[in-house]
Scaffold this active site. Structure first.
Site, short mmCIF file in Angstrom:
data_model
loop_
_atom_site.label_atom_id
_atom_site.label_comp_id
_atom_site.label_asym_id
_atom_site.label_seq_id
_atom_site.Cartn_x
_atom_site.Cartn_y
_atom_site.Cartn_z
N GLU A 49 -2.24 -16.65 4.21
CA GLU A 49 -2.13 -15.25 5.60
C GLU A 49 -1.54 -15.51 6.44
O GLU A 49 -0.86 -16.49 6.97
CB GLU A 49 -3.12 -15.32 5.97
CG GLU A 49 -2.93 -13.55 7.21
CD GLU A 49 -3.01 -12.70 6.31
OE1 GLU A 49 -1.34 -12.28 5.96
OE2 GLU A 49 -2.90 -11.32 6.06
N ASN A 50 -0.34 -14.22 6.51
CA ASN A 50 1.20 -14.89 7.95
C ASN A 50 2.11 -15.58 6.68
O ASN A 50 2.87 -16.62 7.48
CB ASN A 50 0.66 -15.20 8.94
CG ASN A 50 0.13 -13.74 9.08
OD1 ASN A 50 0.76 -12.76 9.31
ND2 ASN A 50 -0.82 -13.78 10.06
N GLY B 54 -3.24 -9.03 2.31
CA GLY B 54 -4.53 -9.13 2.75
C GLY B 54 -4.37 -7.70 3.60
O GLY B 54 -5.17 -7.34 4.42
N ASP B 55 -3.44 -8.02 4.57
CA ASP B 55 -2.72 -6.28 5.05
C ASP B 55 -3.00 -4.76 4.31
O ASP B 55 -2.31 -4.07 5.02
CB ASP B 55 -2.32 -6.29 6.17
CG ASP B 55 -1.19 -7.13 5.96
OD1 ASP B 55 -0.86 -6.56 4.62
OD2 ASP B 55 -0.12 -7.10 6.79
N ASP C 106 14.26 0.97 -13.46
CA ASP C 106 14.27 1.66 -12.86
C ASP C 106 15.19 3.23 -13.90
O ASP C 106 14.60 4.29 -13.71
CB ASP C 106 14.98 2.53 -11.31
CG ASP C 106 14.15 2.39 -10.51
OD1 ASP C 106 12.74 1.63 -10.58
OD2 ASP C 106 14.55 1.85 -9.52
N HIS D 50 10.03 17.93 -16.61
CA HIS D 50 10.58 19.32 -16.24
C HIS D 50 9.59 20.26 -14.80
O HIS D 50 8.27 20.19 -15.83
CB HIS D 50 11.31 19.83 -16.18
CG HIS D 50 10.15 20.70 -17.93
ND1 HIS D 50 10.21 22.34 -17.62
CD2 HIS D 50 9.71 20.38 -18.68
CE1 HIS D 50 9.42 22.65 -18.88
NE2 HIS D 50 9.15 21.69 -19.35
N ASP E 221 4.48 19.80 -20.33
CA ASP E 221 6.51 19.27 -19.62
C ASP E 221 6.39 18.19 -19.36
O ASP E 221 7.51 17.87 -18.69
CB ASP E 221 5.75 19.88 -17.77
CG ASP E 221 5.46 21.86 -17.51
OD1 ASP E 221 5.55 22.25 -18.04
OD2 ASP E 221 5.03 21.35 -16.26
#
Ligand code: NAG
Length: 508
Positions: A229-230, A304-305, A444, A473, A498
């Site tokens: 954490e952090n 955690g957040d 991507d 589509h 589609d």
């Protein structure tokens, strides 16, 4: 009796379990039990983690009617019954809704709720993982891992038996060492119970990725680190531990353990060899980490957040009560290697050959004369005819098949008339962009065809990095859409049609 300090102890324990009458080898949690540090949570979609476990491993929900089913091992202690999933999910999409805890404590993982950060679902919850995004084999038998795209996460905020405060615990996870990013945070382990960042030392989880926002190891990553954490920590120095190596194995075993002013980070190739210790010693030299303030929730795929920007693939993992010995963990690693994780095909349906030109025809009744094409950077569908269309339009509707830029087990589609430009998804739309060589672009622009959702000899074309999403589509524009998701173009009506395309030789 053997010495408790013997390096061989873990292996001896595993052998002793066999000698004690169990004819099957001990599972990871049998080994932890023998070492005096039992599992209090055991999660896997690929196999049972106790040699006697026959219960459910995970639950899937299908897109066609919202029905759910549980997937169990083929036999006690065995590999998941992937064929049961395949038959339940045939002709539709499936999501992993529950990853069951095999420890008997009921510490199941379900869709993570919103926290400091909101998830992408309409109610702020995180996305669920595709049930088919991470196929593998274990000893030759097919199984599915949990493919976490950015936005995907699982959590349990009220488990029983997890470490709290400064109490000791151990954990390991088997992950895909080639699926990661630098965003926060692909984690598995102990976190806050309120989905918020409650301060330094309130987490103790395995992290995997190449974030350099906090700590780092040697080279350019990715690294196994601990999210406390952090901070993502690779050792005592909050910034860097040169002993924490960059990872390049396809399958990795990641280990984190922590107790009063001590912790350790270990790792291995999950397909061969033994664990190495990357760090073992005092807590980080920054305030708030000694003593720790662990809260005991369990997270997978998120911070955690509820930071939801990271990606990774999880196959199996456990958390223990107590600080496991290195020898116990070494025996667990031997068990993981013996499970023989291996890659398998990411595609199915009509075969594509690299270098060929193809065209993709829509199959929805409205639109069977329309083909996937581009107008400038926009990828849409256009009516194309081999006898009457212009050469320009034919070229706009033709695509050269390339090995996947982000994963060569899948494919990329290069524009016929604009070499060097590829179909990629961007903000859920399909666009035609020049390859800028970045990891983001390559991923991507990588898509995995599978047998078409509507049959008809068609193909459905899955985004490699977002396997809940397919070429679709909608109003003649093209998207990567998820079946019944939050966007208009995700609408469940006519989704299968589609998202199913007939592949033929390219017009040009
Ligand atoms: C999409 O294409 C179909 C068939 O060619 C056509 O009838 C319809 O008007 C088009 N819709 C839009 C929104 O362009």
């Amino acid at each position: 009796m053997f010495s408790r300090s013997s390096l061989e102890r873990g292996g001896v324990l595993a052998l002793r379990l066999i000698a004690m009458g169990a004819l099957v080898a001990a599972g990871p949690c049998d080994i932890y039990s023998s070492g005096g540090t039992p599992c209090i949570a055991a999660h896997s979609t690929t196999r049972a983690l106790y040699n006697a476990y026959t219960g459910s491993l995970y639950q899937v929900k299908r897109g066609s009617d919202g029905a759910v089913t549980n997937i169990a091992p083929l036999s006690a202690g065995g590999v998941a019954n992937a064929a049961a999933q395949d038959s339940f999910c045939a002709g539709t999409t499936c999501l992993i809704t529950i990853i069951y805890d095999q420890s008997g404590r009921g510490n199941h993982l379900t869709q993570a709720p919103p926290g400091g950060f909101k998830g992408p679902e309409a109610n702020g919850y995180d996305n669920l993982a595709s049930a088919t995004g991470a196929p593998v084999t274990l000893n030759g038998q097919r199984a599915y891992g949990v493919f976490v795209s950015p936005g995907t996460g699982y959590r349990n905020n009220a488990p029983s038996g997890t470490a709290k405060g400064d109490a000791a615990e151990g954990m390991y996870a088997v992950l895909d060492g080639t699926h990661y990013n630098g965003d926060c945070c692909f984690d598995y382990g102990n976190a806050e119970t309120n989905n918020l960042d409650t301060g330094n030392g309130h987490m103790e989880a395995i992290y995997f990725g190449d974030s350099t926002a906090w700590g780092s190891g040697s080279g350019s990553g990715p690294w196994i680190m601990a999210d406390l954490e952090n901070g993502l920590f690779s050792g005592s120095n909050p910034k860097n531990n040169a002993g924490d190596p960059s990872i390049s194995h396809r399958f990795i075993t990641a280990v984190v353990k922590g107790g009063p002013n001590k912790w350790a980070l270990r790792g291995a190739n999950a397909a061969s060899g033994s664990l190495s210790t990357y760090y073992s010693g005092a807590r980080p030299s920054a305030s708030g980490y000694n003593p720790m303030s662990k809260e005991g929730a369990i997270i997978l795929g998120i911070g955690g957040d509820n930071s939801v920007s990271a990606q990774g693939t999880f196959y199996e993992g456990v958390m223990t009560s107590g600080y496991p010995s290195d020898a116990t963990e070494n025996a667990v690693q031997a068990n993981i290697v013996a499970a023989k994780y291996a890659t398998t095909s990411l595609t199915s349906g009509p075969a594509l050959s690299v270098g060929s030109s193809i065209s993709l025809r829509a199959t929805t009744a409205c639109c069977t004369t329309r083909y996937l094409a581009h107008s400038g950077a926009t990828v849409n569908t256009q009516v194309v005819s081999s006898s009457s269309s212009s050469t320009t339009l034919k070229q706009q509707a033709s695509w050269t098949v390339r090995a996947g830029l982000g994963n060569s087990a899948c494919f990329s589609f290069e524009s016929r008339d604009t070499p060097g430009s590829y179909i990629r998804h961007y903000d859920f739309g399909l666009v035609l962009n020049a390859n800028d060589g970045s990891k983001q672009f390559r991923e991507d622009a990588t898509f995995c065809p599978q047998a078409g959702l509507n049959g008809q000899g068609s193909s459905s074309i899955r985004a490699w990095g977002y396997p809940t999403r397919y070429f679709r589509h909608y109003d003649n524009v093209s998207y990567v859409a998820s079946n019944g998701g939050v966007h208009t173009f995700d609408a469940a009506g006519s989704f299968n049609d589609d998202a199913s395309w007939v592949v033929s030789a390219g017009f040009a």
